[in-house]
Design an enzyme around this catalytic site. Structure first.
Site, short mmCIF file in Angstrom:
data_model
loop_
_atom_site.label_atom_id
_atom_site.label_comp_id
_atom_site.label_asym_id
_atom_site.label_seq_id
_atom_site.Cartn_x
_atom_site.Cartn_y
_atom_site.Cartn_z
N TYR A 115 11.55 3.55 12.13
CA TYR A 115 10.38 4.36 12.44
C TYR A 115 9.95 4.03 13.87
O TYR A 115 9.30 3.05 14.15
CB TYR A 115 9.24 4.07 11.47
CG TYR A 115 9.48 4.50 10.04
CD1 TYR A 115 10.61 5.24 9.68
CD2 TYR A 115 8.56 4.18 9.04
CE1 TYR A 115 10.82 5.62 8.37
CE2 TYR A 115 8.77 4.57 7.72
CZ TYR A 115 9.89 5.28 7.39
OH TYR A 115 10.10 5.65 6.08
N HIS A 184 17.77 1.28 3.50
CA HIS A 184 17.23 2.60 3.83
C HIS A 184 18.13 3.73 3.35
O HIS A 184 17.64 4.74 2.83
CB HIS A 184 17.02 2.71 5.34
CG HIS A 184 15.94 3.64 5.74
ND1 HIS A 184 15.18 3.49 6.87
CD2 HIS A 184 15.46 4.76 5.15
CE1 HIS A 184 14.30 4.46 6.97
NE2 HIS A 184 14.45 5.26 5.94
N LEU A 265 3.68 14.63 -0.40
CA LEU A 265 2.92 15.85 -0.11
C LEU A 265 3.75 16.89 0.63
O LEU A 265 3.21 17.80 1.26
CB LEU A 265 1.66 15.49 0.70
CG LEU A 265 0.66 14.59 -0.02
CD1 LEU A 265 -0.51 14.24 0.89
CD2 LEU A 265 0.16 15.24 -1.31
#
Length: 394
Positions: A115, A184, A265
């Site tokens: 990230y 990951h 979401l």
């Protein structure tokens, strides 16, 4: 059941997320006083999965990922690194956001080496430093990332790369241990037994306390768990990405592994942040997502409208309904919505107070199953790395 006066007020005038928050602020004050309620999800006591594995009950504001206890909802780190828009957030704002999350009961924080790359771990490490010992930090290894430039050079879970990644994460997170370390993505060139063995060594050294996998193949989960028990699997899961329900969730229940939905979401779609007029700037990952292209958004808005209708019934925003629905599936599911906005953070946390009875859950699931979604669930490059099986030893 439904409040007819409230329904009449809202029907025909579906408002967006921010307008909803303004109108419902007073109604939400009572929820804010008790932001975590396991009773609201119908999850109390212990649950047996029929396979001999029992999930024990926890305090009202906690859930279990394997043997790891966390808050009922976590916080994902991607938005503050500028994954969507507006660039990397100022550290002072990140510190304030994470402090607010902690003060409102969130103790589970998710990040990853890639990230940024390398940026978000630094942000999160500084933000949680004042209360580090009271929270659970999750990060991820599994890519070859240049520690100096941040250049990402592909999937790599060779033991030496894992060790370099973990050592770097410890420094960036300003900690001497990682609570939950995920692979990951599965490396198609490295046996999962080698990965599990390396993590086991790191656990024995006290540098890692629990581990997990993200988007693994089913057999890889079994093989990894046999070497070193997994605490969590992290996969994409939302109303329009329900693939986990048919395979990985039953496996997690069988083995006693917790489940962490990423992108719960739908990249903001179920937070009412995307509509048919949305256009994304250069560098915004959402610009390449098939389900939110101009031609597919109109069809897919049908699911958002359906969720908004449930919001009318429960005096809740679409994001709250979506998160509450995820948590209602199993007592060991812990979504990690990300945000850089404190208003949205508080909104998401209040999802913990929204209940679904068994009949309501059945009705909701039936309703979203009847809606046709246009477009594949993610960009092809992301899809290609999902469900990969690690090679056999030797």
């Amino acid at each position: 059941m439904e409040n007819k006066n409230s329904e009449n007020l809202w029907r025909g005038n579906i408002v967006n997320r921010r307008k909803f928050l303004g109108r419902s602020a007073i109604a939400s004050l009572g929820l804010a006083l008790n932001p975590f309620s396991m009773v609201a999800h119908g999850e109390t006591g212990a649950a047996n999965n029929g396979e001999g594995k029992t999930f024990t009950g926890t305090a009202p504001n906690r859930r279990k990922l394997g043997n790891l206890e966390v808050s009922a909802q976590g916080l994902g780190g991607l938005p503050v690194v500028g994954f969507y828009t507006s660039g990397v957030r100022d550290q002072s704002l990140v510190n304030k956001l994470y402090r607010e999350a902690y003060d409102n009961g969130v103790t589970f924080f998710d990040t990853a080496e890639v990230y940024g790359p390398l940026t978000n771990e630094k942000q999160v490490g500084e933000a949680v430093a004042p209360f580090r010992k009271d929270v659970v930090l999750a990060t991820k290894f599994g890519f070859d990332v240049d520690p100096d430039t941040g250049e990402r050079r592909g999937i790599d879970s060779r033991p030496k790369t894992i060790r370099r990644s973990v050592e770097g994460s410890l420094k960036r997170l300003k900690t001497d241990y990682i609570d939950l370390s995920y692979q990951h993505r599965v490396d198609p060139n490295v046996p999962i037994e080698d990965v599990a063995g390396t993590i086991q060594d790191l656990m024995n050294e006290g540098k890692v306390r629990n581990w997990g996998l993200s988007e693994p193949g089913l057999n890889t989960v079994r093989r990894a768990h046999a070497v070193q028990p997994l605490s969590a699997v992290q996969n994409e899961y939302s109303p329009w990405s329900r693939d986990p329900e048919t395979d990985i969730l039953p496996l997690c229940e069988e083995l006693g592994i917790g489940f962490v939905p990423w992108c719960p979401l739908g990249y903001g779609f179920f937070a009412d942040a995307i509509n048919e007029n949305s256009r994304f700037s250069e560098g915004d990952f959402r610009a390449i997502l098939p389900r939110i292209t101009p031609e597919n958004i109109p069809q897919n808005l049908e699911m958002l409208y359906y969720i908004e209708e449930w919001g009318l019934r429960k005096n809740a925003s679409p994001s709250q309904i979506t998160l509450a629905w995820l948590q209602a599936q199993k007592p060991w599911i812990v979504p990690i919505p990300g945000t850089s906005n404190s208003v949205h953070l508080r909104e998401n946390i209040r999802a913990n107070d929204i209940s679904f009875s068994s009949e309501e859950l059945k009705e909701f699931n039936s309703g979203i199953s009847d809606i046709t979604i246009a477009g594949t669930r993610n960009a092809q490059g992301v899809m290609d790395a999902m469900g990969v099986e690690a090679p056999s030893e030797g």
